[in-house]
Scaffold this motif. Structure first.
Motif, PDB file in Angstrom:
ATOM      1  N   LEU A 244       0.825  -1.206   0.000  1.00  0.00           N
ATOM      2  CA  LEU A 244       0.000   0.000   0.000  1.00  0.00           C
ATOM      3  C   LEU A 244       0.859   1.257   0.000  1.00  0.00           C
ATOM      4  CD1 LEU A 244      -2.718   1.398   0.095  1.00  0.00           C
ATOM      5  CD2 LEU A 244      -2.685   1.152   2.598  1.00  0.00           C
ATOM      6  N   ILE A 245       1.891   1.290   0.847  1.00  0.00           N
ATOM      7  CA  ILE A 245       2.785   2.448   0.878  1.00  0.00           C
ATOM      8  C   ILE A 245       3.465   2.626  -0.469  1.00  0.00           C
ATOM      9  CG2 ILE A 245       4.860   3.416   1.941  1.00  0.00           C
ATOM     10  CD1 ILE A 245       4.091   1.998   4.518  1.00  0.00           C
ATOM     11  N   ALA A 246       3.905   1.498  -1.033  1.00  0.00           N
ATOM     12  CA  ALA A 246       4.573   1.558  -2.333  1.00  0.00           C
ATOM     13  C   ALA A 246       3.645   2.121  -3.403  1.00  0.00           C
ATOM     14  CB  ALA A 246       5.056   0.165  -2.727  1.00  0.00           C
ATOM     15  N   ARG A 247       2.389   1.672  -3.426  1.00  0.00           N
ATOM     16  CA  ARG A 247       1.459   2.154  -4.439  1.00  0.00           C
ATOM     17  C   ARG A 247       1.097   3.620  -4.220  1.00  0.00           C
ATOM     18  NH1 ARG A 247      -1.156  -1.315  -7.904  1.00  0.00           N
ATOM     19  NH2 ARG A 247      -1.705   0.687  -8.874  1.00  0.00           N
ATOM     20  N   LEU A 248       1.013   4.043  -2.984  1.00  0.00           N
ATOM     21  CA  LEU A 248       0.725   5.457  -2.702  1.00  0.00           C
ATOM     22  C   LEU A 248       1.852   6.346  -3.216  1.00  0.00           C
ATOM     23  CD1 LEU A 248      -0.815   5.254   0.885  1.00  0.00           C
ATOM     24  CD2 LEU A 248      -2.000   5.894  -1.231  1.00  0.00           C
ATOM     25  N   ILE A 249       3.088   5.906  -3.023  1.00  0.00           N
ATOM     26  CA  ILE A 249       4.233   6.688  -3.506  1.00  0.00           C
ATOM     27  C   ILE A 249       4.210   6.747  -5.037  1.00  0.00           C
ATOM     28  CG2 ILE A 249       6.747   6.762  -3.652  1.00  0.00           C
ATOM     29  CD1 ILE A 249       6.796   5.487  -0.853  1.00  0.00           C
ATOM     30  N   SER A 250       3.949   5.617  -5.682  1.00  0.00           N
ATOM     31  CA  SER A 250       3.904   5.611  -7.148  1.00  0.00           C
ATOM     32  C   SER A 250       2.730   6.439  -7.665  1.00  0.00           C
ATOM     33  CB  SER A 250       3.811   4.176  -7.670  1.00  0.00           C
ATOM     34  OG  SER A 250       2.567   3.582  -7.349  1.00  0.00           O
ATOM     35  N   HIS A 251       1.631   6.434  -6.920  1.00  0.00           N
ATOM     36  CA  HIS A 251       0.478   7.242  -7.315  1.00  0.00           C
ATOM     37  C   HIS A 251       0.800   8.733  -7.217  1.00  0.00           C
ATOM     38  CE1 HIS A 251      -3.787   7.745  -8.167  1.00  0.00           C
ATOM     39  NE2 HIS A 251      -3.858   8.635  -7.207  1.00  0.00           N
ATOM     40  N   LEU A 252       1.493   9.124  -6.159  1.00  0.00           N
ATOM     41  CA  LEU A 252       1.933  10.510  -6.026  1.00  0.00           C
ATOM     42  C   LEU A 252       2.887  10.881  -7.155  1.00  0.00           C
ATOM     43  CD1 LEU A 252       2.178  13.160  -4.424  1.00  0.00           C
ATOM     44  CD2 LEU A 252       4.012  12.080  -3.100  1.00  0.00           C
ATOM     45  N   SER A 253       3.782   9.957  -7.497  1.00  0.00           N
ATOM     46  CA  SER A 253       4.716  10.203  -8.589  1.00  0.00           C
ATOM     47  C   SER A 253       3.978  10.427  -9.902  1.00  0.00           C
ATOM     48  CB  SER A 253       5.683   9.023  -8.715  1.00  0.00           C
ATOM     49  OG  SER A 253       6.512   9.175  -9.844  1.00  0.00           O
ATOM     50  N   ARG A 254       2.964   9.615 -10.160  1.00  0.00           N
ATOM     51  CA  ARG A 254       2.191   9.783 -11.396  1.00  0.00           C
ATOM     52  C   ARG A 254       1.495  11.134 -11.428  1.00  0.00           C
ATOM     53  NH1 ARG A 254      -2.963   6.057 -12.847  1.00  0.00           N
ATOM     54  NH2 ARG A 254      -3.746   7.232 -11.064  1.00  0.00           N
ATOM     55  N   PHE A 255       0.973  11.561 -10.307  1.00  0.00           N
ATOM     56  CA  PHE A 255       0.284  12.850 -10.222  1.00  0.00           C
ATOM     57  C   PHE A 255       1.244  14.005 -10.515  1.00  0.00           C
ATOM     58  CE2 PHE A 255      -0.879  16.575  -7.648  1.00  0.00           C
ATOM     59  CZ  PHE A 255      -2.129  16.859  -8.184  1.00  0.00           C
ATOM     60  N   LEU A 256       2.473  13.901 -10.036  1.00  0.00           N
ATOM     61  CA  LEU A 256       3.443  14.988 -10.179  1.00  0.00           C
ATOM     62  C   LEU A 256       4.168  14.970 -11.521  1.00  0.00           C
ATOM     63  CD1 LEU A 256       5.009  14.936  -6.606  1.00  0.00           C
ATOM     64  CD2 LEU A 256       3.347  16.577  -7.504  1.00  0.00           C
ATOM     65  N   THR A 257       4.371  13.779 -12.104  1.00  0.00           N
ATOM     66  CA  THR A 257       5.239  13.669 -13.281  1.00  0.00           C
ATOM     67  C   THR A 257       4.526  13.222 -14.546  1.00  0.00           C
ATOM     68  OG1 THR A 257       5.819  11.355 -12.852  1.00  0.00           O
ATOM     69  CG2 THR A 257       7.145  13.051 -11.762  1.00  0.00           C
ATOM     70  N   GLN A 258       3.290  12.713 -14.454  1.00  0.00           N
ATOM     71  CA  GLN A 258       2.566  12.106 -15.580  1.00  0.00           C
ATOM     72  C   GLN A 258       3.268  10.852 -16.101  1.00  0.00           C
ATOM     73  OE1 GLN A 258       1.024  14.791 -18.638  1.00  0.00           O
ATOM     74  NE2 GLN A 258       1.550  16.538 -17.347  1.00  0.00           N
ATOM     75  N   ILE A 259       4.073  10.248 -15.264  1.00  0.00           N
ATOM     76  CA  ILE A 259       4.764   9.002 -15.588  1.00  0.00           C
ATOM     77  C   ILE A 259       4.332   7.959 -14.568  1.00  0.00           C
ATOM     78  CG2 ILE A 259       7.004   7.852 -15.769  1.00  0.00           C
ATOM     79  CD1 ILE A 259       8.190  10.647 -16.401  1.00  0.00           C
ATOM     80  N   GLU A 260       3.841   6.821 -15.061  1.00  0.00           N
ATOM     81  CA  GLU A 260       3.360   5.785 -14.145  1.00  0.00           C
ATOM     82  C   GLU A 260       4.295   4.584 -14.185  1.00  0.00           C
ATOM     83  OE1 GLU A 260      -0.617   3.136 -13.036  1.00  0.00           O
ATOM     84  OE2 GLU A 260      -0.718   4.721 -14.550  1.00  0.00           O
ATOM     85  N   ILE A 261       4.980   4.349 -13.107  1.00  0.00           N
ATOM     86  CA  ILE A 261       5.860   3.193 -12.970  1.00  0.00           C
ATOM     87  C   ILE A 261       5.368   2.366 -11.786  1.00  0.00           C
ATOM     88  CG2 ILE A 261       8.225   2.373 -12.714  1.00  0.00           C
ATOM     89  CD1 ILE A 261       9.215   5.092 -13.598  1.00  0.00           C
TER      90      ILE A 261
END
Length: 231
Positions: A51-68
């Motif tokens: 869950l923590i990992a997915r939240l961090i990746s979700h924040l990254s997608r929001f900020l960068t428009q890149i989904e990893i």
């Protein structure tokens, strides 16, 4: 961690002529930000804190428009240029010194479990809008053309273009250690086929004109019959 970050910053300077200084790269390159976020998310993912990992990746997608996805395995020296719309799936594996342009997808082809995303070798260039789908392998030193859809394994030292992707160059030239970013110079097999067909039509038109001239001295009925036979 810092040595890896240094290498990824150096990859920006090596492969983007627009990069001016270190502060600009640290503050203004979303591809670098996405990689840093992914390293953190992957750390938690490997410790089953999903869950923590997915939240961090979700924040990254929001900020960068890149989904990893935090489960993806990424080597050193990855450079994501511009980056908007890039998607990298959970079981994707990326080697060292890979370059990815905007709109690229490393995705799956269904709901199967296990390894369902691509494995990308070292020194690979994936051009704008390319889609690499399924549990396939792209060999080292290969180039994927813009807009290509790759569904089969790609041998090392190859160039792939088209939908579906076709290998059009393999070991055609010596592979240098330096990464070749000239993805604007890929061959176009469709255009080559069209040009060949055009040349054939021109040849046939010329031959028909010659035959008409040879039969010009015949009777009107003979010329009409000749035109009907060639039409």
């Amino acid at each position: 961690m810092f040595s890896r970050l240094k290498r990824e910053i150096q990859a920006v300077f090596d492969r983007d002529p627009a990069a001016k200084n270190l502060l600009e790269v640290l503050l203004c390159y979303p591809g670098l930000h996405a990689i840093i976020f992914h390293r953190i998310a992957h750390f938690f993912y490997c410790r089953r804190l999903f869950l923590i990992a997915r939240l961090i990746s979700h924040l990254s997608r929001f900020l960068t428009q890149i989904e990893i996805h935090p489960g993806a395995k990424i080597g050193e020296g990855l450079f994501i240029d511009h980056g908007a719309g890039v998607v990298i799936g959970e079981t994707a594996e990326i080697g060292d010194n890979v370059t990815i342009y905007q709109g690229v997808t490393l995705g799956g082809t269904g709901k199967e479990k296990g390894k369902r995303h691509p494995t990308i070798g070292n020194n690979v260039v994936i051009s704008t809008g390319a889609k690499i789908l399924g549990s396939i392998t792209v060999g080292d030193n290969s180039k994927i053309g813009a807009g290509s859809v790759v569904l089969k394994n790609v041998p090392p030292n190859s160039t792939v273009v088209g939908v579906p992707g076709r290998v059009v160059v393999r070991d055609g030239q010596r592979v240098n250690e330096a990464i070749d970013l000239r993805h604007d110079l890929l061959p176009d097999p469709v255009a080559e086929i069209i040009n060949n067909l055009y040349a054939e039509v021109e040849h046939l038109k010329k031959r028909v004109a010659e035959l008409e001239e040879e039969n010009a001295g015949g009777s009107l009925e003979t010329r009409k019959e000749f035109r009907q036979n060639i039409s």
